[in-house]
Design an enzyme around this catalytic site. Structure first.
Site, PDB file in Angstrom:
ATOM      1  N   ASP A  13       0.818  -1.217   0.000  1.00  0.00           N
ATOM      2  CA  ASP A  13       0.000   0.000   0.000  1.00  0.00           C
ATOM      3  C   ASP A  13       0.851   1.266   0.000  1.00  0.00           C
ATOM      4  O   ASP A  13       2.028   1.245   0.383  1.00  0.00           O
ATOM      5  CB  ASP A  13      -0.875   0.036   1.256  1.00  0.00           C
ATOM      6  CG  ASP A  13      -2.074  -0.886   1.179  1.00  0.00           C
ATOM      7  OD1 ASP A  13      -2.140  -1.710   0.249  1.00  0.00           O
ATOM      8  OD2 ASP A  13      -2.939  -0.778   2.069  1.00  0.00           O
ATOM      9  N   HIS A  59      -6.123   3.136  -4.031  1.00  0.00           N
ATOM     10  CA  HIS A  59      -5.977   3.386  -2.592  1.00  0.00           C
ATOM     11  C   HIS A  59      -6.347   4.836  -2.275  1.00  0.00           C
ATOM     12  O   HIS A  59      -5.836   5.413  -1.317  1.00  0.00           O
ATOM     13  CB  HIS A  59      -4.543   3.074  -2.157  1.00  0.00           C
ATOM     14  CG  HIS A  59      -4.381   2.793  -0.682  1.00  0.00           C
ATOM     15  ND1 HIS A  59      -5.241   1.995   0.039  1.00  0.00           N
ATOM     16  CD2 HIS A  59      -3.439   3.217   0.210  1.00  0.00           C
ATOM     17  CE1 HIS A  59      -4.840   1.925   1.295  1.00  0.00           C
ATOM     18  NE2 HIS A  59      -3.748   2.671   1.429  1.00  0.00           N
ATOM     19  N   HIS A  82      -5.277   9.112   0.481  1.00  0.00           N
ATOM     20  CA  HIS A  82      -5.302   8.227   1.643  1.00  0.00           C
ATOM     21  C   HIS A  82      -6.306   8.726   2.680  1.00  0.00           C
ATOM     22  O   HIS A  82      -6.063   8.717   3.895  1.00  0.00           O
ATOM     23  CB  HIS A  82      -3.917   8.102   2.278  1.00  0.00           C
ATOM     24  CG  HIS A  82      -3.710   6.822   3.033  1.00  0.00           C
ATOM     25  ND1 HIS A  82      -4.061   6.672   4.356  1.00  0.00           N
ATOM     26  CD2 HIS A  82      -3.195   5.628   2.654  1.00  0.00           C
ATOM     27  CE1 HIS A  82      -3.752   5.446   4.762  1.00  0.00           C
ATOM     28  NE2 HIS A  82      -3.238   4.792   3.741  1.00  0.00           N
ATOM     29  N   HIS A 126       3.978  -1.956   3.049  1.00  0.00           N
ATOM     30  CA  HIS A 126       3.891  -0.619   2.481  1.00  0.00           C
ATOM     31  C   HIS A 126       5.156  -0.297   1.686  1.00  0.00           C
ATOM     32  O   HIS A 126       6.257  -0.293   2.259  1.00  0.00           O
ATOM     33  CB  HIS A 126       3.682   0.415   3.594  1.00  0.00           C
ATOM     34  CG  HIS A 126       2.410   0.195   4.355  1.00  0.00           C
ATOM     35  ND1 HIS A 126       2.300  -0.786   5.327  1.00  0.00           N
ATOM     36  CD2 HIS A 126       1.197   0.789   4.260  1.00  0.00           C
ATOM     37  CE1 HIS A 126       1.063  -0.768   5.813  1.00  0.00           C
ATOM     38  NE2 HIS A 126       0.373   0.165   5.183  1.00  0.00           N
TER      39      HIS A 126
END
Length: 279
Positions: free
Chosen positions: A50, A108, A112, A205
């Site tokens: 991510d 995504h 965020h 991540h």
């Protein structure tokens, strides 16, 4: 196999995995296992990343995956791709590289954002703007979403339904974004994989150095663990890509037809015809 087709098949695979799981639950927490049960009966793991792309760490992660002949899912934040100049160019190059190496790109959001607490208008922009941006860069449909923070609410469920977006959750989260420790990340992931009995999605991540440093060690641990398991006649840990778990009966009819048409194009060598299948 043609790289674009491989990526498109991967998207369909991820949809096939997520669809039966995501549709059976009401608002609240996302159901687990995130990608359904093991199809082989062996422990199975899917790697996902991510928050990127990052101009350095994403490339290191892609290097590691390429060295092990593995594919993963990258859920990327749109605003990281909008910078002008060399920094933006390097990040956008990561999208092109990921697609050509058979990985999946997912939404995504643009910034965020916490989709269940911002206004509905803001949430819609976060979903829609990033979907358009990623589709333009990746030249493929962006139908997978990972909701920031794993948030879930009735409003968000409805928004995803209206957009035919599928949330792809996770099972193993070492939270390396929080502590930044390579050693803790390796220990957490390998401990969970050691006792894994079904299928699990690992969340890390690709904007963090700890992730880039931990991934090769985690993959080396899996290889060593499997050597021991083979010697003992035990089930080995399978690292799977979304395309490895496609089952046509799990796909909506339209996607199943697309998959069949794309496979037929490859079978007859009509690679140029693949572009006509892309919305």
């Amino acid at each position: 196999m043609h790289s674009r087709l491989r990526s498109l098949l991967g998207v369909l695979a991820a949809l096939a995995v997520c669809l039966p799981v995501c549709q059976r639950s009401s608002a609240g927490s996302w159901p687990t296992p995130a990608a359904g049960p093991s199809r082989s009966g062996d422990p199975e793991v899917v790697f996902s990343f991510d928050d990127g792309p990052h101009e350095r760490y994403t490339g290191l992660i892609l290097d590691t995956l390429a060295a092990h002949h593995l594919q993963a899912i990258f859920f990327w934040v749109g605003d990281r791709l909008g910078d002008e100049g060399p920094l933006g160019d390097r990040r956008r190059a990561m999208v092109d590289r990921a697609i050509h190496e058979g990985h999946i790109v997912g939404n995504h959001t643009s910034t965020h954002a916490q989709l269940c607490t911002v206004t509905e208008e803001r949430a819609a922009r976060e979903l829609d703007d990033n979907r358009v941006r990623l589709a333009a860069l990746a030249h493929m449909p962006i139908d997978l979403l990972r909701v920031p923070y794993g948030s879930r609410c009735a409003r968000l469920d409805q928004m995803l339904l209206e957009r035919d977006l599928r949330h792809f959750h996770w099972d193993i989260d070492p939270q390396e974004w929080r502590h930044g420790s390579t050693k803790r990340t390796i220990a957490y992931v390998t401990a969970h994989l050691k006792r894994l009995r079904g299928r699990a999605v690992v969340l890390m991540h690709d904007v963090k150095r700890a992730t880039a440093e931990a991934l090769p060690k985690i993959l080396e641990w899996i290889e060593a663990e499997n050597v021991q398991r083979r010697a003992l006649g035990q089930r080995q840990i399978r690292i799977i890509s979304p395309s490895a778990v496609v089952e046509e009966e799990s796909l909506p009819p339209g996607l199943a037809r697309f998959l069949g048409d794309a496979a037929a194009a490859v079978a007859r060598g009509a690679i140029d015809a693949i572009d006509a299948l892309v919305p």
